[in-house]
Design a protein around this motif. Structure first.
Motif, PDB file in Angstrom:
ATOM      1  N   GLY A   1      67.632  75.183  52.318  1.00 15.57           N
ATOM      2  CA  GLY A   1      66.665  75.625  53.314  1.00 15.57           C
ATOM      3  C   GLY A   1      67.299  76.263  54.531  1.00 15.57           C
ATOM      4  N   GLY A   2      66.466  76.514  55.522  1.00 18.61           N
ATOM      5  CA  GLY A   2      66.936  77.101  56.769  1.00 18.61           C
ATOM      6  C   GLY A   2      65.822  77.067  57.778  1.00 18.61           C
ATOM      7  N   PHE A   3      66.072  77.677  58.945  1.00 21.23           N
ATOM      8  CA  PHE A   3      65.045  77.670  59.979  1.00 21.23           C
ATOM      9  C   PHE A   3      63.860  78.570  59.611  1.00 21.23           C
ATOM     10  N   CYS A   4      64.058  79.549  58.725  1.00 18.86           N
ATOM     11  CA  CYS A   4      62.920  80.351  58.261  1.00 18.86           C
ATOM     12  C   CYS A   4      61.965  79.444  57.496  1.00 18.86           C
ATOM     13  N   GLU A   5      62.519  78.702  56.558  1.00 20.33           N
ATOM     14  CA  GLU A   5      61.717  77.830  55.685  1.00 20.33           C
ATOM     15  C   GLU A   5      62.543  76.563  55.447  1.00 20.33           C
ATOM     16  N   PRO A   6      62.335  75.526  56.277  1.00 25.79           N
ATOM     17  CA  PRO A   6      63.172  74.319  56.183  1.00 25.79           C
ATOM     18  C   PRO A   6      62.983  73.551  54.865  1.00 25.79           C
ATOM     19  N   SER A   7      64.031  72.844  54.467  1.00 22.85           N
ATOM     20  CA  SER A   7      63.918  71.878  53.363  1.00 22.85           C
ATOM     21  C   SER A   7      63.206  70.681  53.951  1.00 22.85           C
ATOM     22  N   ARG A   8      61.920  70.554  53.662  1.00 19.97           N
ATOM     23  CA  ARG A   8      61.137  69.570  54.402  1.00 19.97           C
ATOM     24  C   ARG A   8      61.530  68.134  54.110  1.00 19.97           C
ATOM     25  N   ASP A   9      61.863  67.856  52.858  1.00 17.65           N
ATOM     26  CA  ASP A   9      62.183  66.484  52.462  1.00 17.65           C
ATOM     27  C   ASP A   9      63.673  66.208  52.648  1.00 17.65           C
ATOM     28  N   LEU A  10      64.004  65.322  53.599  1.00 13.67           N
ATOM     29  CA  LEU A  10      65.416  65.030  53.854  1.00 13.67           C
ATOM     30  C   LEU A  10      66.065  64.278  52.698  1.00 13.67           C
ATOM     31  N   ASN A  11      65.254  63.768  51.769  1.00 13.72           N
ATOM     32  CA  ASN A  11      65.816  63.141  50.576  1.00 13.72           C
ATOM     33  C   ASN A  11      66.288  64.172  49.562  1.00 13.72           C
ATOM     34  N   LEU A  12      65.922  65.428  49.753  1.00 16.11           N
ATOM     35  CA  LEU A  12      66.303  66.478  48.806  1.00 16.11           C
ATOM     36  C   LEU A  12      67.312  67.475  49.384  1.00 16.11           C
ATOM     37  N   VAL A  13      67.253  67.693  50.695  1.00 22.55           N
ATOM     38  CA  VAL A  13      68.005  68.800  51.297  1.00 22.55           C
ATOM     39  C   VAL A  13      69.503  68.783  50.936  1.00 22.55           C
ATOM     40  N   CYS A  14      70.012  69.955  50.572  1.00 25.47           N
ATOM     41  CA  CYS A  14      71.453  70.141  50.343  1.00 25.47           C
ATOM     42  C   CYS A  14      72.081  70.859  51.522  1.00 25.47           C
ATOM     43  N   THR A  15      71.510  72.022  51.842  1.00 22.04           N
ATOM     44  CA  THR A  15      72.061  72.825  52.932  1.00 22.04           C
ATOM     45  C   THR A  15      70.927  73.303  53.837  1.00 22.04           C
TER      46      THR A  15
ATOM     47  N   ALA B   1      71.066  78.196  59.820  1.00 16.87           N
ATOM     48  CA  ALA B   1      70.456  78.626  61.089  1.00 16.87           C
ATOM     49  C   ALA B   1      70.038  80.094  60.978  1.00 16.87           C
ATOM     50  N   ASN B   2      69.208  80.394  59.981  1.00 21.67           N
ATOM     51  CA  ASN B   2      68.662  81.753  59.834  1.00 21.67           C
ATOM     52  C   ASN B   2      67.404  81.882  60.703  1.00 21.67           C
ATOM     53  N   CYS B   3      66.772  83.025  60.686  1.00 22.88           N
ATOM     54  CA  CYS B   3      65.636  83.276  61.584  1.00 22.88           C
ATOM     55  C   CYS B   3      65.982  82.852  63.007  1.00 22.88           C
ATOM     56  N   CYS B   4      67.135  83.259  63.467  1.00 22.80           N
ATOM     57  CA  CYS B   4      67.624  82.827  64.765  1.00 22.80           C
ATOM     58  C   CYS B   4      68.484  83.923  65.357  1.00 22.80           C
ATOM     59  N   VAL B   5      68.263  84.232  66.610  1.00 25.21           N
ATOM     60  CA  VAL B   5      69.049  85.267  67.264  1.00 25.21           C
ATOM     61  C   VAL B   5      69.846  84.632  68.400  1.00 25.21           C
ATOM     62  N   GLY B   6      71.125  84.870  68.435  1.00 23.77           N
ATOM     63  CA  GLY B   6      71.946  84.395  69.547  1.00 23.77           C
ATOM     64  C   GLY B   6      72.756  83.175  69.188  1.00 23.77           C
TER      65      GLY B   6
ATOM     66  N   SER C   1      63.717  82.400  70.087  1.00 26.00           N
ATOM     67  CA  SER C   1      64.628  83.558  70.109  1.00 26.00           C
ATOM     68  C   SER C   1      64.172  84.585  69.090  1.00 26.00           C
ATOM     69  N   PHE C   2      63.751  84.064  67.953  1.00 27.32           N
ATOM     70  CA  PHE C   2      63.418  84.958  66.854  1.00 27.32           C
ATOM     71  C   PHE C   2      62.067  85.632  67.080  1.00 27.32           C
ATOM     72  N   GLU C   3      61.106  84.849  67.571  1.00 33.19           N
ATOM     73  CA  GLU C   3      59.776  85.428  67.801  1.00 33.19           C
ATOM     74  C   GLU C   3      59.829  86.462  68.917  1.00 33.19           C
ATOM     75  N   HIS C   4      60.645  86.162  69.930  1.00 32.30           N
ATOM     76  CA  HIS C   4      60.815  87.098  71.037  1.00 32.30           C
ATOM     77  C   HIS C   4      61.354  88.436  70.530  1.00 32.30           C
ATOM     78  N   ARG C   5      62.397  88.346  69.708  1.00 33.15           N
ATOM     79  CA  ARG C   5      62.990  89.563  69.166  1.00 33.15           C
ATOM     80  C   ARG C   5      62.020  90.325  68.273  1.00 33.15           C
ATOM     81  N   LYS C   6      61.272  89.536  67.488  1.00 35.54           N
ATOM     82  CA  LYS C   6      60.321  90.169  66.567  1.00 35.54           C
ATOM     83  C   LYS C   6      59.293  90.993  67.349  1.00 35.54           C
ATOM     84  N   LYS C   7      58.856  90.395  68.488  1.00 36.30           N
ATOM     85  CA  LYS C   7      57.862  91.082  69.325  1.00 36.30           C
ATOM     86  C   LYS C   7      58.423  92.390  69.858  1.00 36.30           C
ATOM     87  N   GLN C   8      59.703  92.371  70.181  1.00 34.88           N
ATOM     88  CA  GLN C   8      60.336  93.587  70.696  1.00 34.88           C
ATOM     89  C   GLN C   8      60.550  94.637  69.617  1.00 34.88           C
TER      90      GLN C   8
END
Ligand SMILES: *[C@@H]1O[C@H](CO)[C@@H](O)[C@H](O)[C@H]1NC(C)=O
Ligand SMILES: *[C@@H]1O[C@H](CO)[C@@H](O)[C@H](O)[C@H]1NC(C)=O
Ligand SMILES: *[C@@H]1O[C@H](CO)[C@@H](O)[C@H](O)[C@H]1NC(C)=O
Ligand SMILES: *[C@@H]1O[C@H](CO)[C@@H](O)[C@H](O)[C@H]1NC(C)=O
Ligand SMILES: *[C@@H]1O[C@H](CO)[C@@H](O)[C@H](O)[C@H]1NC(C)=O
Ligand SMILES: *[C@@H]1O[C@H](CO)[C@@H](O)[C@H](O)[C@H]1NC(C)=O
Ligand SMILES: *[C@@H]1O[C@H](CO)[C@@H](O)[C@H](O)[C@H]1NC(C)=O
Length: 355
Positions: A277-291, A294-299, A339-346
């Motif tokens: 997963g990532g910040f765009c679409e997180p791995s919601r279940d912490l019992n499953l998450v592998c990685t 920090a995508n969908c992130c600027v800065g 950060s990401f939404e701000h950039r997207k708006k621009q």
């Protein structure tokens, strides 16, 4: 095709550079010897420690040696690339290594991690923390500062990386490539498709791992060295000329439908964000998450801030009584989201980049 000449040129540069190091080392050695003799301090250990501390910069061990030391028995390595902005203390590289320490069964994987350093400072910092570091010099480029998204330096760095990975496949190495802003919380090998050549994580995953409409993220992939993947990487690298100004990930999105891929029989799979997963679409279940990426992130500062919180969440999860307490969930993204939404708006994201 990726020309041999490019690879040769690189080797030549490394060679020239090493030669300079050798000459410098001999010079320093002689100077120290004179100094020691004139001061009548004959201890050889003194001589050794002094001369090794004198040198202007650290010599890189040859790539084949680094790979051989880090490789699993079946010629598989984990690769990341690093520049100085991400390597300084309390930045991304520290968090990356920390994730391997606190992840579940990820400690052993660090022994197979090769860090490809894009500048000398990153290389020194890497050597201080990790056994397998390689300095990959690039002529005419300075990758040491934060490469601002989609600038010529950024693009050059991304394509340099694809070229390097193609070279690795040709040497017979399979690899997991991971961006350094990906936290490793569980062993990913347990969740790969056994029959795929090329498998890649996604910003957004639509539910079917064979569906080319999934939106891949070039920051994490597992690639086996086969004739098909070698051909594919050459094709990918050369396609940059058809799409000038695009980075590797956007070009991948452009070529993933190409008949060439079915013609060569490449087995391509997209990894489920439930595990990768990532910040765009997180791995919601912490019992499953592998990685977690920090995508969908600027800065850089925003990434560091949110990844620190992510690791805190993980520690809270692993130290909680998971049968009794309400389920721990992620409290990120925070700064990354704004950060990401701000950039997207621009309108900076006309090409839909999420990295
Ligand atoms: C060389 O690497 C060591 C770590 O092994 C580090 O402590 C030292 O500062 C580096 N030297 C330079 C000049 O970068
Ligand atoms: C590369 O860039 C950094 C930061 O902008 C600067 O400090 C450094 O001197 C540059 N190195 C070279 C070789 O130009
Ligand atoms: C290589 O070894 C690792 C660790 O044992 C395993 O997880 C992976 O599947 C192997 N890769 C191949 C291509 O056999
Ligand atoms: C998944 O996608 C592939 C390729 O588009 C398709 O052939 C297959 O039927 C799909 N599977 C499911 C379960 O929808
Ligand atoms: C890969 O290609 C080489 C050279 O074309 C060929 O000799 C070899 O048999 C091929 N290997 C496989 C597994 O197809
Ligand atoms: C870690 O992995 C082991 C099995 O390898 C499992 O028993 C344990 O519950 C896992 N811990 C967490 C926090 O997932
Ligand atoms: C977790 O809670 C369960 C149920 O209350 C209890 O039986 C168990 O001993 C607790 N485990 C730990 C490690 O505290």
């Amino acid at each position: 095709m990726i020309s041999k000449t490019v690879a040769l040129e690189v080797d030549q540069k490394v060679y020239n550079w090493r030669w300079t190091v050798k000459v410098a080392a001999v010079f320093v050695g002689v100077a120290v010897a004179c100094l020691v003799l004139s001061n009548s301090l004959p201890s050889s250990s003194y001589l050794f420690s002094k001369s090794s501390g004198f040198r202007g910069f650290n010599k890189s061990i040859p790539l084949d040696v680094v790979l051989n030391r880090a490789s699993m028995k079946n010629k598989t390595v984990i690769i990341t690339t690093l520049n100085n902005a991400w390597a300084v203390p309390n930045s991304i590289f520290d968090l990356f290594l920390e994730s391997f320490r606190i992840g579940n069964n990820t400690q052993k994987l660090v022994n197979h991690l090769v860090v490809i350093c894009m500048d000398e400072k990153a290389h020194s910092r890497c050597l201080a923390l990790h056994p397998h570091c390689y300095y990959l010099p690039t002529e005419g480029a300075n990758f040491s500062s934060e490469a601002v998204f989609m600038t010529p330096d950024y693009l050059q760095m991304m394509w340099r990386r694809i070229e390097f990975l193609a070279n690795l496949l040709e040497k017979g190495y399979s690899f997991i490539f991971s961006d350094t802003d990906i936290m490793w919380l569980r062993d990913p090998f347990l969740h790969f498709y056994p029959d795929a050549d090329f498998q890649i994580a996604c910003d957004y995953f639509w539910g079917n791992s064979s569906d080319v409409n999934n939106l891949p993220n070039g920051g994490f992939n597992y690639v086996k060295s086969t004739n098909r993947t070698i051909q594919f990487y050459k094709y990918w690298y050369n396609s940059r000329e058809r799409f000038p100004g695009l980075h590797d990930q956007d070009v991948l999105n452009n070529i993933k439908h190409d008949p060439f891929i079915t013609e060569i029989g490449l087995q391509l799979r997209f990894l489920n964000t439930a595990y990768f997963g990532g910040f765009c679409e997180p791995s919601r279940d912490l019992n499953l998450v592998c990685t977690m990426h920090a995508n969908c992130c600027v800065g850089l500062d925003n990434k560091v801030h949110d990844l620190q919180i992510l690791l805190k969440d993980w520690r809270r999860f692993t130290s909680s009584n998971q049968t009794e307490e309400p389920k721990v969930s992620w409290s990120v993204p925070q700064y990354c989201r704004t950060s990401f939404e701000h950039r997207k708006k621009q309108g900076d994201f006309s090409k839909g980049h999420k990295r």
